[in-house]
Scaffold this active site. Structure first.
Site, PDB file in Angstrom:
ATOM      1  N   GLU A 228      11.464  54.249  34.173  1.00 56.40           N
ATOM      2  CA  GLU A 228      12.367  54.468  33.189  1.00 56.40           C
ATOM      3  C   GLU A 228      11.504  54.158  31.946  1.00 56.40           C
ATOM      4  O   GLU A 228      11.200  53.196  31.368  1.00 56.40           O
ATOM      5  CB  GLU A 228      13.678  53.715  33.137  1.00 56.40           C
ATOM      6  CG  GLU A 228      14.653  53.636  31.946  1.00 56.40           C
ATOM      7  CD  GLU A 228      15.832  52.943  32.136  1.00 56.40           C
ATOM      8  OE1 GLU A 228      15.803  51.868  32.932  1.00 56.40           O
ATOM      9  OE2 GLU A 228      16.720  52.885  31.340  1.00 56.40           O
ATOM     10  N   ASP A 261      17.289  57.623  30.741  1.00 56.89           N
ATOM     11  CA  ASP A 261      18.637  56.740  30.047  1.00 56.89           C
ATOM     12  C   ASP A 261      19.095  57.552  28.866  1.00 56.89           C
ATOM     13  O   ASP A 261      18.208  57.876  27.871  1.00 56.89           O
ATOM     14  CB  ASP A 261      18.003  55.342  29.732  1.00 56.89           C
ATOM     15  CG  ASP A 261      19.248  54.635  29.274  1.00 56.89           C
ATOM     16  OD1 ASP A 261      19.718  54.940  28.396  1.00 56.89           O
ATOM     17  OD2 ASP A 261      19.481  53.488  29.781  1.00 56.89           O
ATOM     18  N   HIS A 264      17.734  56.411  25.252  1.00 56.01           N
ATOM     19  CA  HIS A 264      16.316  55.926  25.116  1.00 56.01           C
ATOM     20  C   HIS A 264      15.540  57.069  24.441  1.00 56.01           C
ATOM     21  O   HIS A 264      14.422  57.083  24.722  1.00 56.01           O
ATOM     22  CB  HIS A 264      15.676  55.725  26.422  1.00 56.01           C
ATOM     23  CG  HIS A 264      16.304  54.559  26.858  1.00 56.01           C
ATOM     24  ND1 HIS A 264      15.399  53.760  28.011  1.00 56.01           N
ATOM     25  CD2 HIS A 264      17.135  53.501  26.620  1.00 56.01           C
ATOM     26  CE1 HIS A 264      16.175  52.686  28.320  1.00 56.01           C
ATOM     27  NE2 HIS A 264      17.191  52.314  27.465  1.00 56.01           N
ATOM     28  N   ASP A 296      20.456  52.812  20.795  1.00 58.34           N
ATOM     29  CA  ASP A 296      20.471  52.441  22.231  1.00 58.34           C
ATOM     30  C   ASP A 296      21.489  51.329  22.362  1.00 58.34           C
ATOM     31  O   ASP A 296      21.102  50.140  22.964  1.00 58.34           O
ATOM     32  CB  ASP A 296      19.029  51.977  22.820  1.00 58.34           C
ATOM     33  CG  ASP A 296      19.114  51.864  24.383  1.00 58.34           C
ATOM     34  OD1 ASP A 296      20.069  52.404  24.871  1.00 58.34           O
ATOM     35  OD2 ASP A 296      18.324  51.045  24.874  1.00 58.34           O
ATOM     36  N   ASP A 298      24.203  50.872  24.196  1.00 56.15           N
ATOM     37  CA  ASP A 298      24.962  51.002  25.566  1.00 56.15           C
ATOM     38  C   ASP A 298      26.487  50.712  25.332  1.00 56.15           C
ATOM     39  O   ASP A 298      26.814  49.651  26.221  1.00 56.15           O
ATOM     40  CB  ASP A 298      24.075  49.500  26.321  1.00 56.15           C
ATOM     41  CG  ASP A 298      22.723  49.982  26.733  1.00 56.15           C
ATOM     42  OD1 ASP A 298      22.531  50.692  27.645  1.00 56.15           O
ATOM     43  OD2 ASP A 298      21.809  49.367  26.300  1.00 56.15           O
ATOM     44  N   ASP A 328      24.651  52.822  32.937  1.00 60.17           N
ATOM     45  CA  ASP A 328      23.785  51.588  32.327  1.00 60.17           C
ATOM     46  C   ASP A 328      24.517  51.597  31.081  1.00 60.17           C
ATOM     47  O   ASP A 328      24.261  52.070  29.899  1.00 60.17           O
ATOM     48  CB  ASP A 328      22.335  51.914  32.193  1.00 60.17           C
ATOM     49  CG  ASP A 328      21.575  50.686  31.586  1.00 60.17           C
ATOM     50  OD1 ASP A 328      22.317  49.633  31.570  1.00 60.17           O
ATOM     51  OD2 ASP A 328      20.507  50.899  31.158  1.00 60.17           O
TER      52      ASP A 328
END
Ligand code: RNT
Ligand code: ZN
Length: 421
Positions: A228, A261, A264, A296, A298, A328
């Site tokens: 990743e 992701d 990212h 990022d 999340d 995630d």
């Protein structure tokens, strides 16, 4: 919602979609095959069970202090069971190496073993879910230099290579016992806050470390490793060793899985547009579906344009079986079970919309240069009664329909999670 209402909404939707040439039963059936890899770390703010404090000490960070975070394996499992009961379909749980059943003993990362995850394997079997796995390269004093597998110090690299080795053993054992390959994700926080003059050297070391461990062959019937990338992180604003170019190159060269992701990349760069390229060069892709808010961050996954675009690209590519959807995100500022359920249901709703697209018809217009018609249909589709079909799907599986899951989460909060502090 009443049974007859649901049935009527289903029949109406069926007629409307049939007029566009879409078979809704087939779409629902395909949605039911979508197995989402649910991250274990939303329930406890990525704390894990390695030490009692369970604080994140580097690499990533959560914000918020909503009461009720899971403090033990039992609490985490109970939360995950609640989550599973509120979403239709069969899913997977993605564990991090710090979530082992260590029985009160301190087990350092280079010493984690399959036996520390046996109770998870047994639990998963009992609950009829599969497991995926993640090495844990953050929140440890051996990352204090900012580097793990790409550190200049050979002893630090040795430690993390051993961690990676052990994690591969654990994941392979999970895969063997569950009779389905365990996807093992490798994300490292390595990088620098400020300008380094050693970009090449660290990347060369990362390649060397990965080569050394990943060349120890393990059957892909048991284990599938994936790597990743990331653009920047907290404390690695200026340089990240495992960048997109690094891992794209690495995965292509070694014919292995790549993890994309959603948070990212540069803020206007989207992973939905990367799928069709990467599908041509790597065997399979793992997604970390997340919601970056300006960075990022999340945030909890919701029905955004990008979530829909990712789903459309998965379906339109015709390679749904080669793309593994994992989640995630970690929001510590709201009810954590609610965060899970909203995210999973939204991911399913996006996939359902994508599966209900009359793609062949749209491609016909495209070929004839009828781009107004293409646009008009794409806009019409947004207002089609796909949600009636999601409700129907939930009901068929005896899962709460519509907003009914909210009450269940409120009840769980008042009976269980609010009493945890
Ligand atoms: C970090 C990566 C990584 C983690 C999890 C906890 O930026 O996205 O995937 O979020 O492993
Ligand atoms: Zn991720």
């Amino acid at each position: 919602m009443k049974e007859e209402q649901l049935q009527k909404a289903y029949e109406d939707a069926k007629a409307q979609y049939a007029a566009l040439g879409v078979d809704i039963d087939q779409a629902i059936e395909k949605l039911d095959q979508l197995s989402i890899s649910i991250h274990c770390w939303q329930a406890d703010d990525v704390s894990g069970f390695e030490n009692p404090e369970g604080e994140l000490t580097g690499g990533i960070q959560t914000t918020g202090n909503f009461p009720g975070k899971a403090r033990t394996i039992e609490e985490l499992r109970s939360d995950l069971e609640k989550v599973i009961s509120l979403v239709p379909g069969h899913h997977r749980i993605s564990l991090h190496a710090t979530y082992g059943d260590f029985g009160g003993e301190f087990v350092d990362r280079d010493k984690v073993e399959p036996r520390h995850f046996q109770s998870w394997i047994d639990w998963a079997k009992e609950k009829n879910v599969m497991l995926d796995f993640n090495s844990t390269f953050f929140s440890h004093d051996k990352t204090n230099s900012g580097y793990t597998l790409s550190d200049f110090d050979p002893e630090i690299r040795r430690f993390w290579k051993d961690h990676l080795r052990q994690c591969r053993k654990i994941a392979a054992e999970i895969g063997r016992q569950q009779g389905d390959p365990c996807i093992h994700n490798i994300w490292i926080p390595d990088g620098e806050k400020d300008k380094t003059v050693s970009r090449y050297e660290h990347r060369r070391l990362l390649q060397e470390s990965l080569d050394e461990v990943l060349s120890e062959k393990i059957s892909t019937n048991y284990l599938k490793d994936c790597v990743e990338c990331k653009l920047f992180g907290i404390g690695s604003e200026s340089y990240v060793v495992g960048s997109h170019e690094f891992y794209m190159g690495y995965a292509v060269k070694n014919n292995m899985l790549l993890t994309l992701d959603a948070g990212h990349f540069h803020p206007t760069e989207v992973i939905s547009d990367k799928l069709s390229s990467m599908l041509l060069f790597v065997p399979e892709i793992t997604l970390h579906v997340s919601r970056p808010e300006r960075w990022d961050s999340d945030h909890v996954v919701i029905l955004t344009d990008e979530l829909l675009a990712i789903s459309q690209e998965i379906v339109r590519s015709g390679h749904m079986d080669r793309i593994h959807m994992g989640l995630d995100y970690f929001d510590a500022s709201i009810n954590r079970i609610g965060a899970y359920v909203v995210g999973i249901r939204s991911a399913q709703k996006a996939m359902l919309q994508a599966l209900l697209e009359p793609t062949a018809k749209l491609r016909e217009y495209e070929k004839q240069d009828k781009n107004f018609e293409r646009m008009a249909y794409l806009e019409e589709l947004k207002g089609m009664p796909w949600n009636a079909l999601y409700n129907y799907y939930c009901n068929k599986q005896a899962i709460p329909v519509g907003d009914a899951f909210i009450k269940e989460i409120q009840a769980y909060e008042s009976e269980i999670t609010s009493k945890r502090n």
